[in-house]
Design an enzyme around this catalytic site. Structure first.
Site, PDB file in Angstrom:
ATOM      1  N   LYS A   1       2.522   3.575 -11.862  1.00 53.52           N
ATOM      2  CA  LYS A   1       1.919   3.654 -10.520  1.00 53.52           C
ATOM      3  C   LYS A   1       1.878   5.111 -10.072  1.00 53.52           C
ATOM      4  O   LYS A   1       2.837   5.872 -10.308  1.00 53.52           O
ATOM      5  CB  LYS A   1       2.776   2.811  -9.567  1.00 53.52           C
ATOM      6  CG  LYS A   1       2.227   2.629  -8.158  1.00 53.52           C
ATOM      7  CD  LYS A   1       3.160   1.712  -7.342  1.00 53.52           C
ATOM      8  CE  LYS A   1       2.690   1.456  -5.933  1.00 53.52           C
ATOM      9  NZ  LYS A   1       3.600   0.549  -5.198  1.00 53.52           N
TER      10      LYS A   1
ATOM     11  N   SER B   1       5.631  -4.910  -2.829  1.00 53.47           N
ATOM     12  CA  SER B   1       4.587  -4.289  -3.645  1.00 53.47           C
ATOM     13  C   SER B   1       4.761  -4.531  -5.132  1.00 53.47           C
ATOM     14  O   SER B   1       3.822  -4.326  -5.898  1.00 53.47           O
ATOM     15  CB  SER B   1       4.577  -2.774  -3.406  1.00 53.47           C
ATOM     16  OG  SER B   1       4.159  -2.464  -2.115  1.00 53.47           O
TER      17      SER B   1
ATOM     18  N   SER C   1       1.343  -3.086  -2.985  1.00 61.99           N
ATOM     19  CA  SER C   1       0.604  -1.868  -3.174  1.00 61.99           C
ATOM     20  C   SER C   1       0.396  -1.501  -4.635  1.00 61.99           C
ATOM     21  O   SER C   1      -0.483  -0.701  -4.944  1.00 61.99           O
ATOM     22  CB  SER C   1       1.332  -0.729  -2.466  1.00 61.99           C
ATOM     23  OG  SER C   1       2.587  -0.470  -3.030  1.00 61.99           O
TER      24      SER C   1
END
Lengths: 477, 477
Positions: free
Chosen positions: B74, B172, B148
């Site tokens: 990420k 997330s 997210s």
């Protein structure tokens, strides 16, 4: 009766020999009158009522650990039937119930004499920030009594009660002990319930114990400590009766560059003599860099935690600013410019500093520091109400932020006759360990108890036990 | 090679049979091109460079647990040589070093393919709050990918990489797993280092793992988990290899009054089917009043913690408001009206709620909740950018505030074909326990992995071990 020593052992012996507790109560009130200091107690229980409560205890019961033992309670801790003011008349309320800790002590047979003076809202280490008469230091009326638990410490030092409850956020349970030649036991956070206690900084507060000796303070601690599910910050802290220290103890002390005495060479000499005493008892003294601890200490009033005090009295300040002591108001008012983001920045900084202290604490069993760096007079505080107060927190302010337990113990008097004092500190849950080592220090040198002429009793006979990790530890209470 | 299953077992078998890792790298990049979704990766490593890194691994080494395993990261986690943007170009920086967790995975032989898209600054559970193209949900381009950690979840679900790193503050690391039919492992706070990770709420953040199966996620967890003394919030979390669940498991589930599906009856039926599966495997399901957990969940964005996000991007918002996604800016901007006293009031409320949940958690081994209450489409989010996002956090927002570990696991598809998913939650340090029970759920019903046609592998052969408290537990790494 006038010469009755108010220690647990001495009173128990007297009771076992036929002394009645209402006689002891009468003597307590005689001593209060004899002290002639209207600053010690803000509210007294009715003498006849306490005497009646004493008689209602029935025949002496050695199984009730505090049977007939008189004690005092700082006036930010609830006692049913007396107001709680936190030394602010505009804040006063009349609690329906005893604070959790007070109730436990009473169940064990102890007798509440009254509520004691304090730096208003427990904000201060000096004892002069009160709208009531300032309690006189028990040893020297020129110097401050210390705070915030001023009245409780003086009441114990003068032999009026056997022990007293204080509270301790920044050092309020230790500084007045040092200034009045008594023991101040600041438990592991959460060991004592906060139910029925006016918060100062709720995440950092604890009720504390003042007594003339380590053994007495620790006994009261064992009775009072208990998990309270109604206190969200209560913790299940395991405590065991006082035992002999383990054979090998490593004591960390601030190195020369970290020590701060603000010019008081006598205090420095006293501290070094105390360390020599520890070494003489077999401890290994290890010098450490104390800068991270000092940095944590500075965060307490510079950082976000002052906002905790604002949650308690912010509304009162807004409504009735004059109801709050001007110094207290100025300190707590600083919170108004602090944002939530500032608070988190403070926590991050504390987390970093905690991490710095971890390897230091891992390498030792406990810390030993001066309780106070020096002494301040009432005149010093009149000239500067903030500076001396801040300096008195040099060795106390970091303790609750780092989740340490502590005990301030009187030791050999300084060369100038002022009381000597050291504080031992260790990680949460090590209350028993530091109390056991504190017994070495209270036996050091010629000394009497508090402001009395009573001799230091012989060292308690402590059983040797295996290290805490190796034995089953009973929960007191 | 096109049909090579990207699970750890399948790739290891291929490597043991002579497959070269640079061939696997070539297949990874072929799949990226085939996916035709520019929203998944924000930055790709150079294909030739990754192939060279793969060749530099030398001959296959079964002792390196992630030898030749491709993974994605990420883009709020540092990878040396690639920018870190947190999906905000104005925030971008070029880290000199891999994040602590990335470094551990690479040391074990894993290969970084690239950096994945996210809700900007990891603020959101939908995956659409990004200035870059929104990654398409791997199963249904009409619904949101979830966030997210949107890009990481989609990359795993499409079989592009074996596993991917996400982060998880509010959910997330779990919500996108549920939306893409994969596993999302949210470790105990502090088990993974935060060094080299852009903070969201520093006291509540953790790096997380996405994988196609529980076994793969847990293996990556064991490699990555390690105490990092440079991370002040790092903790020494003990983890052991995946073992069989203990014979008797009590699973707490929200009672009927506490369940919230926002009208999605199919999701409710799927949840009940999952509970029946747990009971079929021998677990005892216990209904609990979930109100305190819901109350904690509501505090995450309503309470003080949004100020943590402000400490990270408040300066950027002040300097260049247009550089920040308007929804993110509106959420984080709420911190500006919060005082430090508000923050402490939030902590007190959380402490009270935590205390309420303690007896509940004491009476069970773990919680089981839906990962998401329902599904939302891209169109839903265009119509209301806040509401659906908030509702997606119904069963995730409280988890880090209560210091629980969690694993979201795909289970039998819903009757309408959408992916089924449950989340297991337990107290800090119980990561292995919930992962072992999660293996029951991933074996439930006919299903393929992620968005692929790959079958669910046979249940891992888990050794029965004594309860965690009774055995020596090795620290991974």
């Amino acid at each position: 009766m006038h010469d009755q020593i108010f220690s647990l052992d001495a009173l128990r012996s007297a009771y076992a020999a036929g002394r009645r507790p209402d006689e002891v109560v009468a003597e307590v009130f005689r001593r209060i009158r004899a002290a002639g200091d209207p600053g010690i107690f803000l509210h007294l229980n009715d003498e006849a009522a306490v005497a009646a409560e004493a008689r209602a205890l029935g025949p002496y019961d050695a199984d009730r650990p505090l049977w007939g033992i008189p004690f005092a309670v700082k006036d930010n801790i609830d006692v049913a039937g007396l107001p709680t003011t936190a030394a602010c008349p505009a804040y006063a309320y009349h609690p329906a119930r005893d604070a959790f800790t007070v109730a436990r002590l009473r169940e064990a047979g102890a007798l509440v004499i009254g509520k004691t003076n304090l730096d208003q809202f427990a904000t201060g280490l000096v004892g002069v920030r009160t709208p009531y008469p300032v309690p006189r230091n028990a040893l020297d009326p020129e110097i401050v009594p210390g705070g915030s638990s001023s009245g409780s410490a003086v009441a114990v030092a003068r032999g009026i009660v056997c022990f007293a409850l204080g509270t301790d956020t920044a050092g309020s349970g230790r500084v007045p002990a040092a200034l009045n030649n008594i023991v101040g036991l600041k438990p592991t956070l959460g060991a004592f319930s906060a139910t029925g206690v006016v918060p100062a900084c709720r995440t950092l507060d604890t009720v504390s114990i003042f007594a003339l000796t380590v053994a007495d303070a620790f006994e009261a601690f064992c009775v009072a400590a208990a998990f309270d599910p109604d206190d969200a910050y209560g913790r299940k802290v395991r405590v065991s009766p006082l035992a002999a220290p383990p054979p090998s103890i490593r004591v960390g002390v601030p190195d020369a560059a970290s020590l701060r005495f603000f010019g008081d060479k006598v205090q420095e000499a006293s501290f070094r003599a105390g360390l020599a005493r520890l070494e003489g008892c077999g401890a290994t003294v290890v010098e450490i860099d104390f800068q991270p601890f000092h940095a944590v200490a500075e965060m307490l009033y510079e950082g976000a935690w002052v906002a905790e005090r604002h949650t308690v009295i912010g509304d009162l300040i807004a409504r009735s600013p004059d109801a709050v002591h001007p110094v207290t108001r100025a300190i707590v008012g600083k919170a108004e410019s602090l944002s939530a983001a500032d608070a988190f920045r403070g926590f991050y900084r504390l987390a970093d500093l905690r991490r710095e202290t971890e390897p230091v604490l891992d390498a030792i069993d406990m810390l030993c520091v001066p309780t106070i760096p020096t002494f301040y007079s009432l005149a010093d505080l009149e000239a500067d109400p903030i500076g001396p107060n801040s300096r008195l927190g040099t060795y106390t302010n970091f303790v609750n932020l780092l989740d340490l337990c502590g005990i301030s113990v009187p030791t050999m008097p300084r060369d100038d006759g002022r009381p000597g004092s050291l504080t031992l500190l260790a990680r949460a849950g090590q209350d028993g360990l530091i109390a056991s080592v504190a017994t070495w220090l209270e036996q050091f040198g010629p000394r009497t108890l508090g402001a009395t002429q009573w001799p230091v009793p012989a060292a308690p006979d402590l059983r040797a036990v295996a290290q805490a990790d190796e034995v089953e530890i009973a929960v007191c209470g």
